[in-house]
Motif scaffolding. Structure first.
Motif, PDB file in Angstrom:
ATOM      1  N   ASN A 309     -15.177  15.596  47.097  1.00  0.00           N
ATOM      2  CA  ASN A 309     -15.680  15.512  45.229  1.00  0.00           C
ATOM      3  C   ASN A 309     -15.169  14.160  44.498  1.00  0.00           C
ATOM      4  OD1 ASN A 309     -16.940  18.284  44.142  1.00  0.00           O
ATOM      5  ND2 ASN A 309     -15.426  18.505  46.288  1.00  0.00           N
ATOM      6  N   THR A 338     -19.920  14.030  42.215  1.00  0.00           N
ATOM      7  CA  THR A 338     -20.937  14.263  42.833  1.00  0.00           C
ATOM      8  C   THR A 338     -19.392  15.079  44.313  1.00  0.00           C
ATOM      9  OG1 THR A 338     -22.335  12.750  44.312  1.00  0.00           O
ATOM     10  CG2 THR A 338     -20.460  11.847  43.101  1.00  0.00           C
ATOM     11  N   LYS A 340     -19.870  15.500  48.220  1.00  0.00           N
ATOM     12  CA  LYS A 340     -20.483  15.208  49.812  1.00  0.00           C
ATOM     13  C   LYS A 340     -19.925  16.570  50.944  1.00  0.00           C
ATOM     14  CE  LYS A 340     -22.918  11.706  53.039  1.00  0.00           C
ATOM     15  NZ  LYS A 340     -22.286  10.235  52.393  1.00  0.00           N
ATOM     16  N   ASN A 365     -24.698  23.963  53.790  1.00  0.00           N
ATOM     17  CA  ASN A 365     -23.734  23.094  53.767  1.00  0.00           C
ATOM     18  C   ASN A 365     -24.656  21.602  55.244  1.00  0.00           C
ATOM     19  OD1 ASN A 365     -22.983  23.193  51.134  1.00  0.00           O
ATOM     20  ND2 ASN A 365     -21.200  24.065  52.134  1.00  0.00           N
ATOM     21  N   GLN A 369     -25.138  15.417  52.894  1.00  0.00           N
ATOM     22  CA  GLN A 369     -25.865  16.014  51.889  1.00  0.00           C
ATOM     23  C   GLN A 369     -25.328  16.444  51.097  1.00  0.00           C
ATOM     24  OE1 GLN A 369     -29.568  17.892  52.920  1.00  0.00           O
ATOM     25  NE2 GLN A 369     -30.320  16.626  53.990  1.00  0.00           N
ATOM     26  N   SER A 370     -25.184  17.084  49.457  1.00  0.00           N
ATOM     27  CA  SER A 370     -24.980  17.452  48.940  1.00  0.00           C
ATOM     28  C   SER A 370     -23.835  18.682  49.238  1.00  0.00           C
ATOM     29  CB  SER A 370     -25.389  17.604  47.458  1.00  0.00           C
ATOM     30  OG  SER A 370     -25.255  16.102  46.666  1.00  0.00           O
ATOM     31  N   GLU A 373     -26.761  23.082  49.045  1.00  0.00           N
ATOM     32  CA  GLU A 373     -27.947  22.636  48.258  1.00  0.00           C
ATOM     33  C   GLU A 373     -29.082  23.552  48.525  1.00  0.00           C
ATOM     34  OE1 GLU A 373     -29.727  19.693  48.003  1.00  0.00           O
ATOM     35  OE2 GLU A 373     -28.567  18.795  47.414  1.00  0.00           O
ATOM     36  N   ASN A 403     -35.199  21.004  51.646  1.00  0.00           N
ATOM     37  CA  ASN A 403     -34.331  21.136  49.767  1.00  0.00           C
ATOM     38  C   ASN A 403     -34.943  21.342  48.809  1.00  0.00           C
ATOM     39  OD1 ASN A 403     -32.515  20.375  51.930  1.00  0.00           O
ATOM     40  ND2 ASN A 403     -31.721  18.598  51.040  1.00  0.00           N
ATOM     41  N   ARG A 406     -29.952  20.414  43.685  1.00  0.00           N
ATOM     42  CA  ARG A 406     -28.282  21.060  43.777  1.00  0.00           C
ATOM     43  C   ARG A 406     -28.043  22.158  42.985  1.00  0.00           C
ATOM     44  NH1 ARG A 406     -25.640  15.928  41.866  1.00  0.00           N
ATOM     45  NH2 ARG A 406     -25.827  14.137  43.977  1.00  0.00           N
ATOM     46  N   SER A 407     -27.531  23.226  43.474  1.00  0.00           N
ATOM     47  CA  SER A 407     -27.229  24.224  42.952  1.00  0.00           C
ATOM     48  C   SER A 407     -25.451  24.109  41.709  1.00  0.00           C
ATOM     49  CB  SER A 407     -26.786  25.086  44.194  1.00  0.00           C
ATOM     50  OG  SER A 407     -25.778  25.263  44.351  1.00  0.00           O
ATOM     51  N   PRO A 410     -23.991  18.234  38.507  1.00  0.00           N
ATOM     52  CA  PRO A 410     -22.847  17.182  38.490  1.00  0.00           C
ATOM     53  C   PRO A 410     -22.540  17.109  36.857  1.00  0.00           C
ATOM     54  CG  PRO A 410     -25.053  16.707  38.338  1.00  0.00           C
ATOM     55  CD  PRO A 410     -25.449  17.716  38.812  1.00  0.00           C
ATOM     56  N   ASN A 436     -28.475  21.345  38.108  1.00  0.00           N
ATOM     57  CA  ASN A 436     -28.404  21.723  38.941  1.00  0.00           C
ATOM     58  C   ASN A 436     -29.807  21.645  38.889  1.00  0.00           C
ATOM     59  OD1 ASN A 436     -27.934  22.595  36.306  1.00  0.00           O
ATOM     60  ND2 ASN A 436     -27.527  24.438  37.362  1.00  0.00           N
TER      61      ASN A 436
END
Length: 581
Positions: A309, A338, A340, A365, A369-370, A373, A403, A406-407, A410, A436
């Protein structure tokens, strides 16, 4: 019948703390503290006799008692070397005990109709659960203060977790932090009242979140003959998990740097922070084939950084107006984070974190990637954006999983305005999240049942659809009214139809306050008193989710991104009386 449904809950809570301080020497102080937070909770839900789906009634109940007790002993020694260097040494130990005992009550068929008691059920079960955990710790630290300009803090802590096996249950983690008051060291322009820079590095650790995940537990299962035993399922989700006696503590390493400025006679303030946090050896329930009799295995991820993070936080404070007895102050904070996924289990690049009801969407995960997802499907489109139909079934072709976004939001922000006039005060707080995505399970069901406006087309003369077939030829078809329900029901397999931007702005809190003139009350020991009217969760000022509150959640765990017919946040109003002696 509607008036006979019952749902009742009662919660009693106690929070208390007691401390004793003994000054052994002029520079040496001992402190002992005991604190406890405990509550009892009783819940019951009755489906009455006579409903269509449960004709003879149903009962669900929960009786819970939970308590967390912390016992801590610390010693503080203060000294100095010369006139300029001051030293503060702290050492201590802490014992944390947590107990959660509850009894889950379930049953069906009330023997005597309309007498709604657990003792009146033809079939019933009472399942007790007892969770006890202990964390013992020793810690210490040294703070250095040089001329009130340069500050240095060094700490260390060792924790032992009862949720892990002997030989793996201990972990040591240190930290170091420093700050420098630049405005006292050098001459800055007159507009600056304070200029401070800071930096720190720290490690923290943790054990398994739940007890009894290192060894299998067994429960008695009723049967027509000799009672049987089965693996005790996870109390959080009722799934069977493969335990792991070799679990290790996870660690999280953070470094951050920032500065703080106060200007214009403290009328304007800026606080900025940059941080980077990496977690390694995280404890994770990895999904396994249910043909094994289990749904997941509790494992440590790779012994290297798993999740990163990284972000910034900015706090702006100001006093735009200050005239006589009136003052207006503003505080605005904004943060961007952000994350990863850096590594997972050896040999794995993807791990499923959660899935929706019906497996209509997933949280995954994926390395690179983030984290968390949202993953799902959509109606397949050609290069021109035309929907591709299966000419044989007449239904849109479902795409492969991909994808969806993002859930985890940010961007977060909060804006507080406070107004003070003599003894009166008024403040309000706006907050929000941005960026999100949310998958709505409610809208899936509402579409399948024809409850949304999006299912109105075609109800009179049928629904005409246009696109191309799988060979690329133009395709037109009319779905007759009689077949509309199964056609719309099939929408459940296209995840993106129920995907929304989860951004929102809310009027979170409003406070009216009055500071009571204690001097006029004639109570010498009363230092201050105030009374406040507080209202929370008043309005949603902006949202993209028209059919639900964007803060409605599928679960209170890390598995965010699903909305599942939850209740919106409750609007509350209250009075607070604060007295200080």
């Amino acid at each position: 019948m509607a008036n006979k449904y019952q749902e009742n809950d009662t919660k009693n809570r106690f929070i208390g703390q007691a401390s004793i301080i003994y000054k052994v020497l002029p520079n040496l102080t001992l402190r002992g503290t005991v604190s406890q937070d405990q509550y009892s909770y009783n819940y019951s839900n009755v489906l009455p006799t006579g409903t269509l789906y449960v004709p003879n009634g149903q009962y669900t109940g929960l009786k819970a008692d939970a308590a967390e007790t912390n016992t801590q002993v610390t010693g503080t020694w203060k000294t100095h070397i010369g006139e300029n260097l001051h030293i503060n040494v702290l050492g201590g130990a802490n014992g944390r005990k947590f107990q959660n005992n509850y009894l889950k009550l379930d049953g069906q068929t009330f023997t005597i109709p309309y007498f709604y008691s657990f003792s009146n059920l033809a079939t019933s079960s009472a399942v007790p659960t007892n969770q006890h955990t202990t964390t013992n710790s020793v810690f210490g630290g040294v703070d250095f203060d040089y001329k009130s300009l340069l500050f240095l803090s060094v700490t260390g802590r060792e924790d032992w977790f009862s949720t892990l096996s002997k030989g793996h249950y201990g972990i040591f983690y240190p930290s170091v932090g420093a700050s420098f008051i630049l405005s006292d060291a050098v001459q800055l322009p007159a507009i600056f009242n304070l200029a401070k820079i800071r930096a720190s590095w720290a490690e923290v650790g943790g054990g398994a979140p739940d007890p009894y995940v290192i060894n299998l537990g067994y429960s008695v299962v009723p049967s027509s003959g000799q009672p049987l035993q089965n693996v005790t399922p996870d109390v959080n989700n009722n799934n069977n998990s493969i335990t792991n006696a070799q679990l290790r503590p996870y660690t999280s390493t953070t470094y951050e740097a920032g500065f703080e400025l106060s200007m214009l006679k403290q009328r304007l303030g800026i606080d900025f922070t940059y941080y980077n946090r990496e977690t390694r050896s995280d404890i994770f329930p990895a999904a396994v084939s249910t043909t094994s009799g289990y749904s997941s295995a509790i494992v440590n991820l790779a012994d290297k950084p798993n999740l990163r993070n990284r972000g910034v936080e900015l706090l702006l404070t100001g006093t735009p107006v200050k005239v006589g007895d009136f003052a207006w102050t503003v505080s605005y904070n904004v943060a961007y984070n952000t994350n990863k996924v850096l590594s997972l289990l050896p040999g794995f690049n993807t791990v499923q974190v959660a899935n929706s009801v019906g497996n209509w969407a997933y949280l995954n995960n994926v390395v690179g990637q983030s984290a968390f997802e949202l993953v799902g499907t959509s109606m397949q489109k050609n290069a021109n954006g035309d929907t591709v139909f299966n000419a044989a079934s007449g239904l849109p072709v479902m795409s492969a999983q991909h994808n969806l976004g993002r859930s985890v939001a940010p961007w977060t922000m909060g804006l507080t305005n406070e107004f003070h006039y003599k003894r009166f005060g008024f403040s309000f707080l706006l907050d929000g999240k941005f960026g999100n995505k949310i998958f709505s399970i409610f809208e899936v069901y509402a579409t399948r049942m024809g409850k949304l406006k999006s299912t109105l087309p075609g109800r009179e003369n049928g629904l005409t659809v246009h696109g191309v077939d799988q060979s690329g030829n133009k395709y037109t078809n009319t779905i007759p009214v009689a077949n509309l329900r199964p056609y719309y029901d099939n929408y459940k397999v296209y995840s993106d139809l129920f995907l929304h931007d989860g951004s929102f702005v809310k009027l979170r809190q409003v406070i009216f306050s009055y500071s009571i003139p204690t001097a006029k009350l004639g109570l010498s020991k009363l230092q201050s008193a105030s009374i406040s009217f507080v209202a929370r969760n008043l309005l949603i000022l902006y949202r993209d989710t028209k059919n639900f509150d964007p803060e409605q959640s599928f679960t209170n765990s890390n598995s965010q991104g699903f909305e599942s017919i939850g209740l919106p946040r409750t609007r509350s109003f209250g009075l607070n009386l604060s007295v200080k002696f």
